[in-house]
Write a protein that holds these residues in place. Sequence first.
Motif, PDB file in Angstrom:
ATOM      1  N   GLN A 634       0.828  -1.213   0.000  1.00  0.00           N
ATOM      2  CA  GLN A 634       0.000   0.000   0.000  1.00  0.00           C
ATOM      3  C   GLN A 634       0.867   1.270   0.000  1.00  0.00           C
ATOM      4  OE1 GLN A 634      -0.394  -2.753   1.881  1.00  0.00           O
ATOM      5  NE2 GLN A 634      -2.374  -2.736   2.948  1.00  0.00           N
ATOM      6  N   LEU A 635       1.939   1.250   0.769  1.00  0.00           N
ATOM      7  CA  LEU A 635       2.814   2.424   0.833  1.00  0.00           C
ATOM      8  C   LEU A 635       3.434   2.707  -0.530  1.00  0.00           C
ATOM      9  CD1 LEU A 635       4.599   1.720   4.248  1.00  0.00           C
ATOM     10  CD2 LEU A 635       2.801   3.403   3.811  1.00  0.00           C
ATOM     11  N   ASP A 636       3.823   1.643  -1.236  1.00  0.00           N
ATOM     12  CA  ASP A 636       4.418   1.824  -2.564  1.00  0.00           C
ATOM     13  C   ASP A 636       3.378   2.334  -3.561  1.00  0.00           C
ATOM     14  OD1 ASP A 636       6.921   1.054  -1.727  1.00  0.00           O
ATOM     15  OD2 ASP A 636       6.688  -1.041  -2.338  1.00  0.00           O
ATOM     16  N   SER A 637       2.200   1.725  -3.560  1.00  0.00           N
ATOM     17  CA  SER A 637       1.176   2.111  -4.544  1.00  0.00           C
ATOM     18  C   SER A 637       0.636   3.515  -4.290  1.00  0.00           C
ATOM     19  CB  SER A 637       0.023   1.095  -4.529  1.00  0.00           C
ATOM     20  OG  SER A 637      -0.625   1.102  -3.267  1.00  0.00           O
ATOM     21  N   ASN A 638       0.684   3.973  -3.045  1.00  0.00           N
ATOM     22  CA  ASN A 638       0.192   5.323  -2.719  1.00  0.00           C
ATOM     23  C   ASN A 638       1.273   6.398  -2.807  1.00  0.00           C
ATOM     24  OD1 ASN A 638      -2.291   4.203  -2.209  1.00  0.00           O
ATOM     25  ND2 ASN A 638      -2.059   4.192   0.015  1.00  0.00           N
ATOM     26  N   GLN A 639       2.459   5.999  -3.285  1.00  0.00           N
ATOM     27  CA  GLN A 639       3.576   6.944  -3.449  1.00  0.00           C
ATOM     28  C   GLN A 639       3.878   7.706  -2.144  1.00  0.00           C
ATOM     29  OE1 GLN A 639       2.068   9.190  -6.877  1.00  0.00           O
ATOM     30  NE2 GLN A 639       3.480   8.030  -8.186  1.00  0.00           N
ATOM     31  N   ILE A 640       3.992   6.948  -1.080  1.00  0.00           N
ATOM     32  CA  ILE A 640       4.288   7.523   0.235  1.00  0.00           C
ATOM     33  C   ILE A 640       5.795   7.726   0.374  1.00  0.00           C
ATOM     34  CG2 ILE A 640       4.213   7.113   2.727  1.00  0.00           C
ATOM     35  CD1 ILE A 640       1.496   7.760   1.469  1.00  0.00           C
ATOM     36  N   ASN A 641       6.169   8.933   0.775  1.00  0.00           N
ATOM     37  CA  ASN A 641       7.582   9.260   0.983  1.00  0.00           C
ATOM     38  C   ASN A 641       7.924   9.417   2.467  1.00  0.00           C
ATOM     39  OD1 ASN A 641       7.894   9.441  -1.826  1.00  0.00           O
ATOM     40  ND2 ASN A 641       7.274  11.606  -1.796  1.00  0.00           N
ATOM     41  N   ASN A 642       6.925   9.822   3.261  1.00  0.00           N
ATOM     42  CA  ASN A 642       7.166  10.134   4.670  1.00  0.00           C
ATOM     43  C   ASN A 642       6.319   9.238   5.555  1.00  0.00           C
ATOM     44  OD1 ASN A 642       8.571  12.476   3.640  1.00  0.00           O
ATOM     45  ND2 ASN A 642       6.562  13.461   3.475  1.00  0.00           N
TER      46      ASN A 642
END
Length: 901
Positions: A634-642
């Motif tokens: 989920q973090l990868d697909s949502n383009q999470i940086n922080n």
Amino acid sequence: MIYKKYRRLLILIFSALLGLLSSFTIPAWSNSLSLHTNAATSPLALAKEGQQRYNAGDLEAAVKLWQSAAEAYQKVGDREGMTKSLIDKSQALQDLGLYPKACNTLLQAFAIKNPDCSQTQIDQLYKTLAQQRDSLSLTQAIGLHSLGDVLRRQGLLPKSEEVLQLSLLSIAQSPQKSAVLLSLGNTERTQGNQIRDRWDYEEVTDIIDRKSVSDALAPYQEAINHYIAAAKVTSAPAITKIQAQLNHFQLLLETQKWWDDQTNRRITSWSRFGESKLIQRAKDFVSQLKSQLNQDVQALQNQITPNLTALTPSRAAIYAQINYAESLMQSGQINNVEPLLKNALQQARTLQDGRAETYVIGYLGKLYSQQGQLSQATKLTRQALLLAQEQNINGDAREITYLWQSQLGSLLRKQGDPKGAIAAYTAAFNTLQSLRSDLNANNQDVQFDFLQEVKPVYLELVDLLLKSNLSDEELNSLIVSNPSINREKAEAKKLPKNRLELARRVIESLQLAELDNFFQDPCSETADVAVQIDSIDSHTAVIYPIVLPDRLEIILSSPGKPLQEAIIPISEQDINQTLDRLYDYLDNVTINNSARNILSTSNPDPRELQENLQTLLPTFERIYSWLIKPFEAQLDSNQINNLVFVLNGRLQRVPIAALYNGQNYLIEKYSVALVPSLQLIDPQRLERKQLKVLAAGVSEQIQVQGEFFAALVNVPEELDQIKQTFPASQKLLNQQFTAKTIEKQLKSNFPVVHLATHGLFSSNPQKNFIVTGDGKSISINELSTLLREPGTTVELLVLSACETATGDERAVLGLAGMAVRSGARSTLATLWPVGDASTAKFMGEFYQNLKKPEAKQVDALRNSQLSLLESLKANPPFPELKNLPPHPYYWSSYVLVGNWQ
């Protein structure tokens, strides 16, 4: 700010729970006749009716009657009568938890004009009366006794002790001497708690290792001496003597339990390293301590039991019996409790004291719960709750109500009624939210009772909500309140209600309550509604780890997505053992093979450091598998940086940036920040135009209050780098760095304040300090006051060279609280001491990164850590570490707490 019109934490029950019973008799009145007794409304008639109302538990009526009596005495010129009435009124105000009003009333009794209970007024009164100590009247001595009690409950412990000592000197051999000695014991006991809680992990370990029973008991020796002396005053009322014995009894029980817990924690750590000699010394220590305390406990119990049953029925006698019953339950002697509480119940009903009755019935419910009689326990708890709610009609008994609401929740859960338990715990939660200011601001000597009495309400409710399968309709029937929102406002906003959202809201509220409790001051500005991450940062996710008895629950809040959860089937005990293991190998100063000890030697052994790292990495990998792995996709697909973490308990001392996935550290993929609560975040970007820094530091060896702090020889370079990066900055080095110069410079409005000096943060706010160049220290409260000066807006507070107290999982609250209390939107600090050469280099990088127009604070931190990581990879400190990831001790201590933007 949230302020309540009435701050009404009833001291009686917390006194009973803590063993801090005072004499509840009204001392200022004697049986002497007054000349003014003709009319039904004469001063003496009013005063006597006040006494009757007080004895019946109608405290509000007693306050009004004694005020009327004081005014009536003033009209007829009877100064002595007026003074006595005001002292009595103050006692009732104290019992209501209205300590500032009680203090003002006492100052009025001592003829202080325009009383405001300020430090100046109290000091002046003490100075004046100390000069007259040989001629003070009994009434004045009693007034001083009452003032000493008020000062203790306001947290002014040294002044409380001074005032009580003066009262004791003036009271001669009066029967009231015992009550003053009792109060002195209570003040000394509270000071003993502070001394004990200021010990760090290493100091406690040293006492255990030396098997020093005398040092273990030293913080409480004065309190014990006063309790013993109070019980020996032959002319004293029986109730006062018993109260002293009860307080002494409970103090010994609590001391034994505290040292048992501390010793077992160290035995667990030493067992990991096969330290058989240390383990044996610890067992010997706790055995010797128990032997000495048990002897005293048994002797006290033999005196208390027969004397307690012989007391004349009164409110004081009822609360003494509750106090003793609670102590017996805590020590496992439940067979003797039921007759005690039933006797107290009969007395409460005879006296028609509704508050006392609800307490006794509630504690009977607690007793039956411990005995497994759940049906009877539930019946009594409901009865106690109904009585408490009746008390709310004419007064405010919320502090009683939440106790029985939470007890009912626990009982319903044990009986397989989760829906009923959720409803009961939700009611307790809402009561606590409405009491937010009262529970923390009024009674500074019960700080750590929060952990036993209040925190479990939040965690039990979260546990039940996360396990529940309630429908939306059922969930919407639960009003989970924010203390900033009234019910109509909540309904108007149509707050979203689902299982995860409710649980997240309760956890946010727990974080706020912990901060309030930590500072004893509910001054945390909160948002009106639960803040959503979407409205702050579209590339940031918030992670809430929640440690529960049988599992670890993780809630993930991502922009534009519903809340998600992961359930890790691992016990709380296993989690804590893993986190303790991490601490032992990383930062435990009492463990020879910890990274801290290996690297603090003049010639570190590279093989030891290699072994240490190879032990730490699997632990960091295990914690990564709990907190991050369930959400990687989920973090990868949502383009999470922080990644922003809301941490509690022992997780707060984990360097999150060092979590390891088997190949890389977390910081190599994400920026990492900590927040105490999203509701405290003011998500404004740091303005980069003409950014300037107030940079202050101490480079020389310095002595503060007898303690030497080593020279930080690289601090001048650190400050020079800041000045070069931001030329408008102001530099204060060594003697230039004082509280006054900081105050003066802050008027020029520096958005960033950088303090390169020794400092400490711990779970005791009074131990939080930073060292200044004039050989003094600034407390967290003093620094907060400086940073809150009108016209001052501090965006970022950088604490370079400060550290958190060793082994103290609540110490990060000091960092979080520093930001909240000071008005700074974020704080950058270290979890353990970092060499000042390394710090100077790191800080230089940090400010260069911060200068970039688009960089967030959290990105500046990450890039600085990555630079340090790459440097360590290219040039490892030892060849043996060449093929291993850089050791986290070198680089992961830095944490950003608060606004990460």
